[in-house]
Design an enzyme around this catalytic site. Structure first.
Site, PDB file in Angstrom:
ATOM      1  N   GLY A  55      58.821 -66.875  61.742  1.00  0.00           N
ATOM      2  CA  GLY A  55      58.342 -66.853  60.190  1.00  0.00           C
ATOM      3  C   GLY A  55      59.326 -66.545  59.123  1.00  0.00           C
ATOM      4  O   GLY A  55      60.302 -65.722  59.272  1.00  0.00           O
ATOM      5  N   PHE A  92      60.177 -61.805  51.481  1.00  0.00           N
ATOM      6  CA  PHE A  92      61.119 -60.559  51.905  1.00  0.00           C
ATOM      7  C   PHE A  92      61.199 -59.957  53.056  1.00  0.00           C
ATOM      8  O   PHE A  92      61.813 -58.921  53.545  1.00  0.00           O
ATOM      9  CB  PHE A  92      60.267 -59.543  51.100  1.00  0.00           C
ATOM     10  CG  PHE A  92      60.130 -59.630  49.401  1.00  0.00           C
ATOM     11  CD1 PHE A  92      61.132 -59.685  48.647  1.00  0.00           C
ATOM     12  CD2 PHE A  92      58.910 -59.892  49.121  1.00  0.00           C
ATOM     13  CE1 PHE A  92      60.823 -59.900  47.292  1.00  0.00           C
ATOM     14  CE2 PHE A  92      58.546 -60.338  47.880  1.00  0.00           C
ATOM     15  CZ  PHE A  92      59.446 -60.313  46.770  1.00  0.00           C
ATOM     16  N   SER A  93      60.922 -61.049  53.958  1.00  0.00           N
ATOM     17  CA  SER A  93      60.740 -60.704  55.658  1.00  0.00           C
ATOM     18  C   SER A  93      61.056 -61.799  56.487  1.00  0.00           C
ATOM     19  O   SER A  93      61.009 -62.975  55.840  1.00  0.00           O
ATOM     20  CB  SER A  93      59.665 -59.798  55.867  1.00  0.00           C
ATOM     21  OG  SER A  93      58.400 -60.813  55.614  1.00  0.00           O
ATOM     22  N   VAL A 151      60.323 -63.105  60.599  1.00  0.00           N
ATOM     23  CA  VAL A 151      59.622 -62.874  61.866  1.00  0.00           C
ATOM     24  C   VAL A 151      60.090 -63.573  63.159  1.00  0.00           C
ATOM     25  O   VAL A 151      60.615 -64.748  62.828  1.00  0.00           O
ATOM     26  CB  VAL A 151      57.978 -63.163  61.816  1.00  0.00           C
ATOM     27  CG1 VAL A 151      57.583 -62.571  63.048  1.00  0.00           C
ATOM     28  CG2 VAL A 151      57.542 -62.166  60.601  1.00  0.00           C
ATOM     29  N   LYS A 207      59.047 -58.302  62.971  1.00  0.00           N
ATOM     30  CA  LYS A 207      59.177 -58.655  61.535  1.00  0.00           C
ATOM     31  C   LYS A 207      60.139 -57.480  60.715  1.00  0.00           C
ATOM     32  O   LYS A 207      59.850 -56.291  61.022  1.00  0.00           O
ATOM     33  CB  LYS A 207      57.704 -58.413  60.806  1.00  0.00           C
ATOM     34  CG  LYS A 207      57.838 -58.814  59.359  1.00  0.00           C
ATOM     35  CD  LYS A 207      56.265 -58.858  58.726  1.00  0.00           C
ATOM     36  CE  LYS A 207      56.241 -58.841  57.025  1.00  0.00           C
ATOM     37  NZ  LYS A 207      54.744 -59.026  56.519  1.00  0.00           N
ATOM     38  N   ASP A 253      45.157 -59.710  50.956  1.00  0.00           N
ATOM     39  CA  ASP A 253      45.648 -60.954  51.016  1.00  0.00           C
ATOM     40  C   ASP A 253      45.114 -61.817  52.291  1.00  0.00           C
ATOM     41  O   ASP A 253      45.897 -62.260  52.939  1.00  0.00           O
ATOM     42  CB  ASP A 253      47.294 -60.446  51.347  1.00  0.00           C
ATOM     43  CG  ASP A 253      48.165 -61.705  50.992  1.00  0.00           C
ATOM     44  OD1 ASP A 253      47.669 -62.637  50.173  1.00  0.00           O
ATOM     45  OD2 ASP A 253      49.292 -61.770  51.649  1.00  0.00           O
TER      46      ASP A 253
HETATM   47  P1  ATP Z   1      56.419 -61.857  52.801  1.00  0.00           P
HETATM   48  O1  ATP Z   1      55.637 -60.792  52.458  1.00  0.00           O
HETATM   49  O2  ATP Z   1      57.791 -61.507  52.735  1.00  0.00           O
HETATM   50  O3  ATP Z   1      56.290 -63.147  51.655  1.00  0.00           O
HETATM   51  P2  ATP Z   1      54.685 -62.401  54.751  1.00  0.00           P
HETATM   52  O4  ATP Z   1      53.937 -60.975  54.240  1.00  0.00           O
HETATM   53  O5  ATP Z   1      54.077 -63.701  54.454  1.00  0.00           O
HETATM   54  O6  ATP Z   1      56.100 -62.540  54.071  1.00  0.00           O
HETATM   55  P3  ATP Z   1      53.898 -62.472  57.443  1.00  0.00           P
HETATM   56  O7  ATP Z   1      52.701 -63.116  56.937  1.00  0.00           O
HETATM   57  O8  ATP Z   1      53.590 -61.108  57.851  1.00  0.00           O
HETATM   58  O9  ATP Z   1      54.787 -62.210  56.072  1.00  0.00           O
HETATM   59  O10 ATP Z   1      54.803 -63.210  58.464  1.00  0.00           O
HETATM   60  C1  ATP Z   1      55.407 -64.376  58.114  1.00  0.00           C
HETATM   61  C2  ATP Z   1      55.050 -65.573  59.083  1.00  0.00           C
HETATM   62  O11 ATP Z   1      55.715 -65.115  60.226  1.00  0.00           O
HETATM   63  C3  ATP Z   1      53.573 -65.829  59.410  1.00  0.00           C
HETATM   64  O12 ATP Z   1      53.239 -66.944  58.370  1.00  0.00           O
HETATM   65  C4  ATP Z   1      53.750 -66.475  60.671  1.00  0.00           C
HETATM   66  O13 ATP Z   1      53.891 -67.766  60.702  1.00  0.00           O
HETATM   67  C5  ATP Z   1      54.761 -65.640  61.495  1.00  0.00           C
HETATM   68  N1  ATP Z   1      54.242 -64.343  62.017  1.00  0.00           N
HETATM   69  C6  ATP Z   1      54.112 -63.262  61.443  1.00  0.00           C
HETATM   70  N2  ATP Z   1      53.466 -62.253  62.443  1.00  0.00           N
HETATM   71  C7  ATP Z   1      53.316 -63.018  63.442  1.00  0.00           C
HETATM   72  C8  ATP Z   1      52.743 -62.755  64.791  1.00  0.00           C
HETATM   73  N3  ATP Z   1      52.360 -61.254  65.101  1.00  0.00           N
HETATM   74  N4  ATP Z   1      52.606 -63.523  65.613  1.00  0.00           N
HETATM   75  C9  ATP Z   1      52.990 -65.037  65.499  1.00  0.00           C
HETATM   76  N5  ATP Z   1      53.526 -65.329  64.403  1.00  0.00           N
HETATM   77  C10 ATP Z   1      53.654 -64.127  63.229  1.00  0.00           C
HETATM   78 MG    MG Z   2      51.664 -63.660  55.117  1.00  0.00          MG
HETATM   79 MG    MG Z   3      52.691 -60.274  53.347  1.00  0.00          MG
END
Ligand code: ATP
Ligand code: MG
Ligand code: MG
Length: 262
Positions: A15, A19-20, A22, A37, A129
């Protein structure tokens, strides 16, 4: 010395957020797979750190629930925050998985996510969210994840809501009185997108209509289901059901019977 490098073997990136990032990782000592993450930028500003810490603290407090992504540990490294969590199979990204959603399927997802929301709201936290991207699936179980916008229902913490597409009108008007009902509205849009099989355009009349309480007729879906979706997206947050009230709806009994008879 990197705790990340010494404890984990990186398998692949799964992912990429704003800002992050994964990664799917193997923890060397236990031989199990996890998702880690981490922020892509150093968190210098106090506000950035506070927000990142809120995500971790919410997940740590709530991640023991079966319908919430599990939490294992977190640490700072080079001023970046790392979170080790349960690895899920995928998220409900509309474009890949929408075709599979019958009414019974979607009710099962709704039931499980409502259980997660009831639990977090009882702990005094709003997610802010809720959207298909942030609902994960693991072995057929739905799990709410991404607590990056989580905040306290009593508004004792700053509020930075998530994806505007899923926000009710009162949030766009900066009225933050009923934050638990914001999650209910967002779940309404999420469910609506899942049954229609595609995400709604960010700007356009469809979202405006939904925010005004106008739900188009959905051919092939029961009136009970359509009425439920409609009240979840009521423009008046006090009329939306709480997660607890939602769970008491007899529609979930019917859904479970239908699934069993399949
Ligand atoms: P930002 O805030 O930086 O825009 P985000 O908050 O959208 O990022 P997340 O939604 O936590 O970040 O994670 C981004 C992507 O990583 C997810 O859409 C998913 O595809 C993958 N991902 C995150 N956590 C997991 C998990 N526990 N298991 C599998 N895939 C994950
Ligand atoms: Mg997300
Ligand atoms: Mg988020």
């Amino acid at each position: 010395l990197s705790r990340y490098r010494s404890d984990f073997h990186e398998i692949e990136k799964i992912g990429d957020g704003n800002f992050s990032r994964v990664f799917k990782v193997l923890k060397r000592i236990d031989g199990c797979m996890y998702a880690v993450k981490h922020s892509t930028r150093q968190l210098h500003k106090d506000t950035e750190r506070r927000k990142a810490l809120m995500e971790i603290q919410a997940l740590a407090a709530l991640g023991s629930h079966e319908n919430i992504v599990g939490y294992y540990s977190s640490w700072f490294e080079n001023e970046k925050l790392y979170i080790q969590m349960e690895l899920c199979d995928h998220s409900l990204s509309i474009n890949k998985f929408s075709n599979l959603f019958t009414e019974a399927d979607v009710l099962e997802a709704m039931h499980q996510i409502a259980k997660a929301l009831q639990f977090i709201h009882e702990q005094g936290i709003a997610h802010l969210d809720v959207k298909p991207d942030n609902i994960y699936v693991k072995n057929g179980v739905y799990k709410l994840g991404d607590f990056g916008c989580a905040t306290r229902l009593d508004r004792s913490l700053p509020i930075e809501e998530g994806d505007a597409r899923y926000m009710p009108q009162e949030i766009l008007n900066e009225n933050y009185d009923c934050l638990d009902k914001v999650d209910i509205f967002s779940m309404g849009i999420t469910i609506y997108e899942l049954v229609r099989g595609s995400s709604l355009p960010e700007s356009g009349t469809q979202l405006l209509n939904l925010r005004e309480g106008k739900l188009p007729l959905m051919p092939g879906h029961s009136m009970q289901f359509q009425n439920l979706l409609k009240v979840m997206m009521d423009p008046d947050p006090t009329r939306r059901p709480s997660a607890r009230e939602l769970l008491e709806n007899p529609i979930f009994e019917r859904a479970r019977k239908d699934t069993k008879n399949k």
